[in-house]
Design an enzyme around this catalytic site. Structure first.
Site, PDB file in Angstrom:
ATOM      1  N   SER A  48     -21.697  21.091  -2.418  1.00  0.00           N
ATOM      2  CA  SER A  48     -23.124  21.151  -1.646  1.00  0.00           C
ATOM      3  C   SER A  48     -23.764  19.768  -1.149  1.00  0.00           C
ATOM      4  CB  SER A  48     -24.290  22.109  -2.494  1.00  0.00           C
ATOM      5  OG  SER A  48     -24.481  21.282  -3.575  1.00  0.00           O
ATOM      6  N   HIS A  49     -22.907  18.789  -1.865  1.00  0.00           N
ATOM      7  CA  HIS A  49     -23.448  17.339  -1.600  1.00  0.00           C
ATOM      8  C   HIS A  49     -22.291  16.615  -0.954  1.00  0.00           C
ATOM      9  CE1 HIS A  49     -27.199  19.102  -3.239  1.00  0.00           C
ATOM     10  NE2 HIS A  49     -27.756  18.145  -2.256  1.00  0.00           N
ATOM     11  N   LEU A 125     -28.636  12.986  -6.806  1.00  0.00           N
ATOM     12  CA  LEU A 125     -29.130  11.964  -7.449  1.00  0.00           C
ATOM     13  C   LEU A 125     -28.200  11.254  -8.426  1.00  0.00           C
ATOM     14  CD1 LEU A 125     -32.634  13.119  -8.042  1.00  0.00           C
ATOM     15  CD2 LEU A 125     -31.899  11.625  -6.054  1.00  0.00           C
ATOM     16  N   PHE A 180     -30.221  18.055 -11.783  1.00  0.00           N
ATOM     17  CA  PHE A 180     -30.450  19.264 -11.177  1.00  0.00           C
ATOM     18  C   PHE A 180     -31.775  19.656 -10.424  1.00  0.00           C
ATOM     19  CE2 PHE A 180     -31.159  19.360 -15.791  1.00  0.00           C
ATOM     20  CZ  PHE A 180     -32.529  20.051 -15.981  1.00  0.00           C
ATOM     21  N   GLU A 189     -26.462  25.061  -2.030  1.00  0.00           N
ATOM     22  CA  GLU A 189     -25.789  26.082  -2.663  1.00  0.00           C
ATOM     23  C   GLU A 189     -25.823  27.398  -2.037  1.00  0.00           C
ATOM     24  OE1 GLU A 189     -23.671  24.998  -4.781  1.00  0.00           O
ATOM     25  OE2 GLU A 189     -22.563  27.103  -4.884  1.00  0.00           O
ATOM     26  N   HIS A 230     -42.356  29.234 -15.718  1.00  0.00           N
ATOM     27  CA  HIS A 230     -43.286  28.440 -15.813  1.00  0.00           C
ATOM     28  C   HIS A 230     -42.680  26.789 -16.053  1.00  0.00           C
ATOM     29  CE1 HIS A 230     -43.258  29.435 -19.960  1.00  0.00           C
ATOM     30  NE2 HIS A 230     -43.683  28.519 -20.125  1.00  0.00           N
ATOM     31  N   LYS A 231     -41.834  26.632 -17.042  1.00  0.00           N
ATOM     32  CA  LYS A 231     -41.373  25.314 -17.200  1.00  0.00           C
ATOM     33  C   LYS A 231     -40.852  24.815 -16.136  1.00  0.00           C
ATOM     34  CE  LYS A 231     -40.628  27.077 -21.881  1.00  0.00           C
ATOM     35  NZ  LYS A 231     -39.900  27.032 -23.090  1.00  0.00           N
ATOM     36  N   ARG A 305     -20.732  22.242 -23.660  1.00  0.00           N
ATOM     37  CA  ARG A 305     -20.359  21.239 -22.853  1.00  0.00           C
ATOM     38  C   ARG A 305     -21.526  20.324 -22.401  1.00  0.00           C
ATOM     39  NH1 ARG A 305     -20.780  20.500 -17.312  1.00  0.00           N
ATOM     40  NH2 ARG A 305     -20.788  22.398 -15.908  1.00  0.00           N
ATOM     41  N   LEU A 306     -20.967  18.927 -22.409  1.00  0.00           N
ATOM     42  CA  LEU A 306     -22.281  18.111 -21.858  1.00  0.00           C
ATOM     43  C   LEU A 306     -22.274  17.998 -20.320  1.00  0.00           C
ATOM     44  CD1 LEU A 306     -21.303  14.769 -24.027  1.00  0.00           C
ATOM     45  CD2 LEU A 306     -22.786  16.585 -24.464  1.00  0.00           C
TER      46      LEU A 306
HETATM   47  P1  NDP Z   1     -26.500  22.934 -11.103  1.00  0.00           P
HETATM   48  O1  NDP Z   1     -27.427  24.064 -11.158  1.00  0.00           O
HETATM   49  O2  NDP Z   1     -25.086  23.148 -10.735  1.00  0.00           O
HETATM   50  O3  NDP Z   1     -26.964  21.741 -12.469  1.00  0.00           O
HETATM   51  C1  NDP Z   1     -26.294  20.573 -12.349  1.00  0.00           C
HETATM   52  C2  NDP Z   1     -26.527  19.834 -13.716  1.00  0.00           C
HETATM   53  O4  NDP Z   1     -26.311  20.726 -14.767  1.00  0.00           O
HETATM   54  C3  NDP Z   1     -25.433  18.942 -13.468  1.00  0.00           C
HETATM   55  O5  NDP Z   1     -25.546  17.644 -14.319  1.00  0.00           O
HETATM   56  C4  NDP Z   1     -24.231  19.794 -14.213  1.00  0.00           C
HETATM   57  O6  NDP Z   1     -23.219  18.917 -14.922  1.00  0.00           O
HETATM   58  C5  NDP Z   1     -25.087  20.406 -15.480  1.00  0.00           C
HETATM   59  N1  NDP Z   1     -24.576  21.764 -15.795  1.00  0.00           N
HETATM   60  C6  NDP Z   1     -24.041  22.709 -15.180  1.00  0.00           C
HETATM   61  N2  NDP Z   1     -23.776  23.802 -15.856  1.00  0.00           N
HETATM   62  C7  NDP Z   1     -23.784  23.396 -17.422  1.00  0.00           C
HETATM   63  C8  NDP Z   1     -23.164  23.997 -18.324  1.00  0.00           C
HETATM   64  N3  NDP Z   1     -22.691  25.237 -18.481  1.00  0.00           N
HETATM   65  N4  NDP Z   1     -23.267  23.166 -19.503  1.00  0.00           N
HETATM   66  C9  NDP Z   1     -24.032  21.835 -19.459  1.00  0.00           C
HETATM   67  N5  NDP Z   1     -24.405  21.372 -18.426  1.00  0.00           N
HETATM   68  C10 NDP Z   1     -24.302  22.080 -17.019  1.00  0.00           C
HETATM   69  O7  NDP Z   1     -27.137  22.082  -9.823  1.00  0.00           O
HETATM   70  P2  NDP Z   1     -28.236  22.201  -8.977  1.00  0.00           P
HETATM   71  O8  NDP Z   1     -27.744  23.304  -7.907  1.00  0.00           O
HETATM   72  O9  NDP Z   1     -29.374  22.333  -9.628  1.00  0.00           O
HETATM   73  O10 NDP Z   1     -28.051  20.751  -8.150  1.00  0.00           O
HETATM   74  C11 NDP Z   1     -27.144  20.300  -7.377  1.00  0.00           C
HETATM   75  C12 NDP Z   1     -27.302  19.017  -6.646  1.00  0.00           C
HETATM   76  O11 NDP Z   1     -28.239  19.175  -5.632  1.00  0.00           O
HETATM   77  C13 NDP Z   1     -27.856  17.813  -7.732  1.00  0.00           C
HETATM   78  O12 NDP Z   1     -26.903  16.684  -7.553  1.00  0.00           O
HETATM   79  C14 NDP Z   1     -29.165  17.477  -6.939  1.00  0.00           C
HETATM   80  O13 NDP Z   1     -29.412  15.955  -7.252  1.00  0.00           O
HETATM   81  C15 NDP Z   1     -28.922  17.760  -5.630  1.00  0.00           C
HETATM   82  N6  NDP Z   1     -30.336  18.032  -4.959  1.00  0.00           N
HETATM   83  C16 NDP Z   1     -30.786  17.186  -4.265  1.00  0.00           C
HETATM   84  C17 NDP Z   1     -32.011  17.098  -3.755  1.00  0.00           C
HETATM   85  C18 NDP Z   1     -32.585  16.235  -2.748  1.00  0.00           C
HETATM   86  O14 NDP Z   1     -33.733  16.590  -2.627  1.00  0.00           O
HETATM   87  N7  NDP Z   1     -32.034  15.317  -2.562  1.00  0.00           N
HETATM   88  C19 NDP Z   1     -32.904  18.429  -3.941  1.00  0.00           C
HETATM   89  C20 NDP Z   1     -32.018  19.536  -4.572  1.00  0.00           C
HETATM   90  C21 NDP Z   1     -30.937  19.266  -5.121  1.00  0.00           C
HETATM   91  P3  NDP Z   1     -21.588  19.051 -14.105  1.00  0.00           P
HETATM   92  O15 NDP Z   1     -22.234  18.151 -12.639  1.00  0.00           O
HETATM   93  O16 NDP Z   1     -20.785  18.288 -15.102  1.00  0.00           O
HETATM   94  O17 NDP Z   1     -21.201  20.599 -13.701  1.00  0.00           O
HETATM   95  O1  PYC Z   2     -29.662  21.028  -1.845  1.00  0.00           O
HETATM   96  O2  PYC Z   2     -31.979  21.545  -2.146  1.00  0.00           O
HETATM   97  C1  PYC Z   2     -31.067  20.759  -1.701  1.00  0.00           C
HETATM   98  C2  PYC Z   2     -31.374  19.472  -1.257  1.00  0.00           C
HETATM   99  C3  PYC Z   2     -32.333  19.220  -0.510  1.00  0.00           C
HETATM  100  C4  PYC Z   2     -32.316  18.013  -0.193  1.00  0.00           C
HETATM  101  C5  PYC Z   2     -30.929  17.580  -0.441  1.00  0.00           C
HETATM  102  N1  PYC Z   2     -30.588  18.577  -1.034  1.00  0.00           N
END
Ligand code: NDP
Ligand code: PYC
Length: 337
Positions: A48-49, A125, A180, A189, A230-231, A305-306
């Site tokens: 997605s990025h 990030l 995240f 996504e 809410h969190k 997992r981490l």
């Molecule tokens: P996820 O919900 O996939 O969560 C990602 C984080 O949670 C990662 O650090 C991931 O590690 C970890 N994780 C996921 N599953 C597990 C698990 N089962 N156990 C332990 N850790 C876990 O990602 P999001 O969809 O929330 O976000 C994806 C990306 O989108 C991020 O990199 C974020 O910066 C980016 N983003 C950017 C925005 C912007 O404005 N620039 C806005 C929104 C999102 P791992 O990577 O190893 O799976």
């Molecule tokens: O996937 O939510 C997102 C996003 C917003 C800006 C960059 N990525």
């Protein structure tokens, strides 16, 4: 490899991203900085990025949302504070400009903050966090986006997808990094699900009338949900505040208003905090960092997992075998750039 994917080495991904961004009209410094985050996305299995964001970046340039040749300007408002005015350009180059100053300020004062202002942000990030952790620092980053996410208890968009990232250096190992969105998932996504015609879980968002839906396009037109009720909603609010008004930049609602229907990437700021473990601990830092390893062992010891471990495993495979890119994505990127 199936017919619908093409295998590329990471060098080929980089060349492709750079050539596309150059064609789109970015200056060489932005081309290099932006391409690197896309390579990192593909390398670590974060589609997605990754190259998908070429479509997003190209649209932001074509619609005039981003200044393609902006030259970031750094300043030091206080000893522990660094500010970079990105001049309306993509955030990656602004971060590269501020990073050495942030590292120097954190080492000098034990803690420092970097505000990126006036940037256009579409990136994950964790590449920034990993870079700071490589310098031995503990790091946190926050950025708002566009008003796409409803607060818990509401159904109308207000927050951005507002990611939070954290990194911790580990002696001799891959750093602990999580990154995240405070929405259920990143918007990217949901966009990938829409492109692939896949249904989404009904807890990812609301239809425009506030009802439930498993249709990606309907949620994109309605509102996404925060994670954790809410969190997550409170954390999303915090991101709005600390990476918006606190650094003199836009909230997600203001970013969407500034976009004025152009559907470009979010416009605004990012706050990055860096803490040097030696600040509090001096020579004892290494011993305390070693003690922290028990926390990670406690997680992995019970089969959990981490965060970051999936990415690091994907990285090992990508460095060896390259990555698979959807053929349709390449076709779509070539068609619009
Ligand atoms: P996820 O919900 O996939 O969560 C990602 C984080 O949670 C990662 O650090 C991931 O590690 C970890 N994780 C996921 N599953 C597990 C698990 N089962 N156990 C332990 N850790 C876990 O990602 P999001 O969809 O929330 O976000 C994806 C990306 O989108 C991020 O990199 C974020 O910066 C980016 N983003 C950017 C925005 C912007 O404005 N620039 C806005 C929104 C999102 P791992 O990577 O190893 O799976
Ligand atoms: O996937 O939510 C997102 C996003 C917003 C800006 C960059 N990525």
């Amino acid at each position: 490899m199936s017919d619908d994917h093409v295998r590329m080495t990471l060098a080929e991904v980089r060349d492709y991203a750079r050539a596309t961004l150059t064609r789109v009209g970015l200056s060489p410094a932005h081309v290099a900085a932006v391409a690197e985050t896309m390579v990192a996305g593909e390398r670590d299995g974060c589609g997605s990025h990754g190259l998908y964001r070429l479509l997003v970046a190209a649209h932001s340039v074509a619609s005039g949302v981003v200044v393609p040749d902006a030259a970031p300007v750094a300043s030091r408002p206080k000893p522990g504070l660094v500010r970079v005015d990105g001049g309306g350009g993509f955030a990656q180059l602004a971060f590269e400009t501020g990073r050495p100053l942030l590292v120097e300020a954190a080492r000098a004062g034990g803690i420092a903050a970097l505000a990126l202002n006036n940037v256009v942000h579409f990136a994950a990030l964790w590449p920034e966090i990993e870079a700071l952790v490589d310098d031995g620092l503990v790091a946190l980053a926050f950025t708002p986006s566009h008003a796409w996410v409803a607060p818990a208890g509401g159904t109308k968009p207000l927050f951005g997808t507002n990611p939070i990232a954290f990194g911790w250096p580990r002696p001799g190992g891959m750093p602990f990094v999580f990154d995240f969105a405070t929405s259920m998932v990143a918007r990217g996504e949901i966009e990938l699900h829409r492109r692939a015609g896949k249904r989404i879980p009904t807890d990812w968002g609301h239809a425009p009338d506030g009802g439930d839906t498993d249709d990606a396009a309907t949620v994109l037109a309605g509102a996404m949900r925060t994670f954790g009720g809410h969190k997550g909603s409170a954390l999303a609010t915090m991101v709005e505040l600390v990476a918006g008004p606190l650094i003199g930049d836009l909230t997600s609602a203001e970013s969407l208003a500034a976009d004025a229907g152009r559907k470009g990437s979010p416009i605004g700021g990012e706050l990055i905090l860096a803490i040097d473990p030696a600040g509090f601990l001096g020579d004892a830092a290494a011993g305390h960092l070693a003690r922290a390893e028990a926390v990670f062992a406690g997680i992995e010891g019970q089969g959990a997992r981490l965060p970051g471990s999936r990415r690091h495993a994907a990285r090992a495979v990508s460095l060896r075998d390259g990555v698979l890119i959807p053929r349709q994505l390449i076709t779509d990127i070539d068609a619009v750039t």
